[in-house]
Design an enzyme around this catalytic site. Sequence first.
Site, short mmCIF file in Angstrom:
data_model
loop_
_atom_site.label_atom_id
_atom_site.label_comp_id
_atom_site.label_asym_id
_atom_site.label_seq_id
_atom_site.Cartn_x
_atom_site.Cartn_y
_atom_site.Cartn_z
N ASP A 197 3.82 9.28 8.74
CA ASP A 197 4.47 10.26 9.60
C ASP A 197 5.90 9.79 9.94
O ASP A 197 6.13 8.60 10.20
CB ASP A 197 3.65 10.40 10.88
CG ASP A 197 4.18 11.46 11.81
OD1 ASP A 197 4.29 12.62 11.39
OD2 ASP A 197 4.47 11.13 12.98
N GLU A 245 -2.55 -5.67 -2.30
CA GLU A 245 -3.66 -6.62 -2.17
C GLU A 245 -4.97 -6.03 -2.71
O GLU A 245 -5.93 -6.76 -2.96
CB GLU A 245 -3.87 -7.01 -0.70
CG GLU A 245 -2.73 -7.81 -0.08
CD GLU A 245 -2.91 -7.97 1.42
OE1 GLU A 245 -3.94 -7.50 1.95
OE2 GLU A 245 -2.02 -8.55 2.06
#
Length: 535
Positions: A197, A245
Site C-alpha cells: 500500500d 529467502e
Amino acid sequence: MNADWWRQAVVYQVYPRSFADANGDGTGDLVGLTARIPHLVALGVDAVWLSPFYPSALADGGYDVDDHRDVDPRIGTLDEFDRMVTALHAAGIKLIVDIVPNHSSNRHPWFQAALAAGPGSPERERYVFRGSEHPPTDWVASFGGPTWERVGDGEWYLHMFAPEQPDWNWDHPDVRADHERTLRFWADRGVDGFRIDVAHYLTKDLSGTLPSQAELAGCPEGTHPFNDRDDVHEVYRSWRKVFDEYDPPKTAVAEAVVPTHRRPRYASADGLGQAFNFDLLEADFDARRFRDVVERNLALATEAGSTSTWVLSNHDVVRHVSRYGLPDGTSYPQWLQTDGTEPEPDLARGLRRARAATAFLLALPGSAYLYQGEELGLPEVADLPGVVLQDPTWIRSLGTCKGRDGCRVPLPWTPDGPTFGFGPDGGLPAHLPQPSWFSRYAAAAQAGDPTSTLSFYRHALARRAELQGPESLEPLDAGEGVVAFRRPGGWTCVTNFTTSPVPLPAGDVVLASWGDPRGGGLAAIAGEGTVWLRG
C-alpha cells in the site's frame, strides 16, 4: 514450482468485509471467502489479492492497522486464515495479502506507548512527532484536512491520511525490523506475495526548512520530503532479500502513484518486482488512449525487467461499468454527490464498453487484476445516503465528497434473500446497504445464462489460459478507431472503439465481448466490441 507465476497471472481482489459473510454479523469473513472458493475456481483466476483483514477500528476500511500480524476478530482467526490458505492452494490459487507500511493505527501498541511516554522519549521516535506552537507545515492530508494532529502534551504527529493513521518513522531501525518480521510472519503461513500500500511514501526527510503545500510540486524528483523519495528503494532492496529467502521467492506489487518514468524502480528485480499501472483505469474508452497506454507500459515493464499490470477497477474508484456509461470528462466526486443522477449513466453502454475493455485487457501480456463483482457487471452504488457512509473522505471533507463506499457494497450471490446471499438468512443486514436492483446481477442468476457477464468472464479467462504464451505482442494496422494486436501462437485481439460495426478479420472467433462470448456465426465486430481470433 514456477517462480514466475505472477508475470501473467489473473489476480482477483477480495475486499473481505464485502465478499461473503458466513456467520451472519453483516461483515464478510474468512470462512465466507473459503466457502466461495468454487466461484473463484469456476471463474479461472490464478491468485487472490486479499485487502486488509487485520484488527482495525475501520477509520479507513481496514487500512488503519492495530496489529499487522493478526486477524480482525470480526473477520476471523489465524486458524481460519491458515485453513483458507490451504483451501486456496488445494484449488490451485495463490494468495497475495495487503501490507500497509506507511502508517499504523492510533490504537497500535507502539503508538499508545508513544503517547504515554511523552516528548523526547524513545517510543516517540518510532513515529514522526514534532513540538511547536503551530502545525509544523500547512500540508493537506490525502483525505482532506491537515497532516498534523496535536496531542495533549502539545506535540504534533504526522499522518498523511486520517488522524487515526499516524505515519511511521522509517529512519528508525525498530520500524524496519518489525516490518520484516511481518513479511516473514505471513510468508511462513504460506502467503505467496504482497501488495504494498502507498509504496511511494514511507521514507521522509523533515529536516531543515520544509516547503509549503504550494511549494511541494516544485521539489526536485527523488528529494520530496515524503513522496517518492529515492531512499525508499533502500527499504525495498532489504525486503527483496527477505522475499528471496523463500523457494520460490515471494512476489510483491507496489501501489506507487508516481510519474510513469519513476515506476520501473519499484518494479525492479532487486526491489518489489512489479508495480501497478493504473493508466487504463484512468483512460477514456478511446482507441488512441488505449493504444498509447499499452505501448508506454510495455516499454516501462521492459525497462524494469518485469511485466505490466492491467487494472480497470479496484476498491478505490468508481466501478468501470458506471464510468464507461458517463460522458467523458465527468467529475466522479461531483457525480456521486448527485447520487448518480446528474448525469445518469447509460449502463447498457457502460457494460458493453466494460466487457470490450476487459477482453482487450485480458489479451495483453502481463498480469490482470480484477476487482470483486466486476465479473457480475456490477455498477457503482451511487446513491448511498450519508448516514451509512464509512469512508473517511466523507468525514474529512465535511460531507462534500462521498468517497469510495459505492464500490465496496457487499456482493449479491443469489437473486433473493435479505442480503442476496451475502450472509445467511436471519443474519444481520450487510454493513453497507445493497440496492434492490442487485437481484439481477446475482452470481446465481447469471451462472446459467451463456450471454451473461459472468459467463463472459469465465469463457475469457479459460481461453486466456489456453492461448497465453510469451510476453510480447505485435501491433497491427486496423484503421481509425480500431486497435488490433497479434500475440505469439497465432491469435489476435481486435477492439472496435467506434459505435458502428466493422468487418471481421479472417480467423476463428474464440471470444466475443458481446452476446454469446463463444462468438458463433459473427459477420462483423460490433460497435464498442472486442474479439479474439485464432488462425
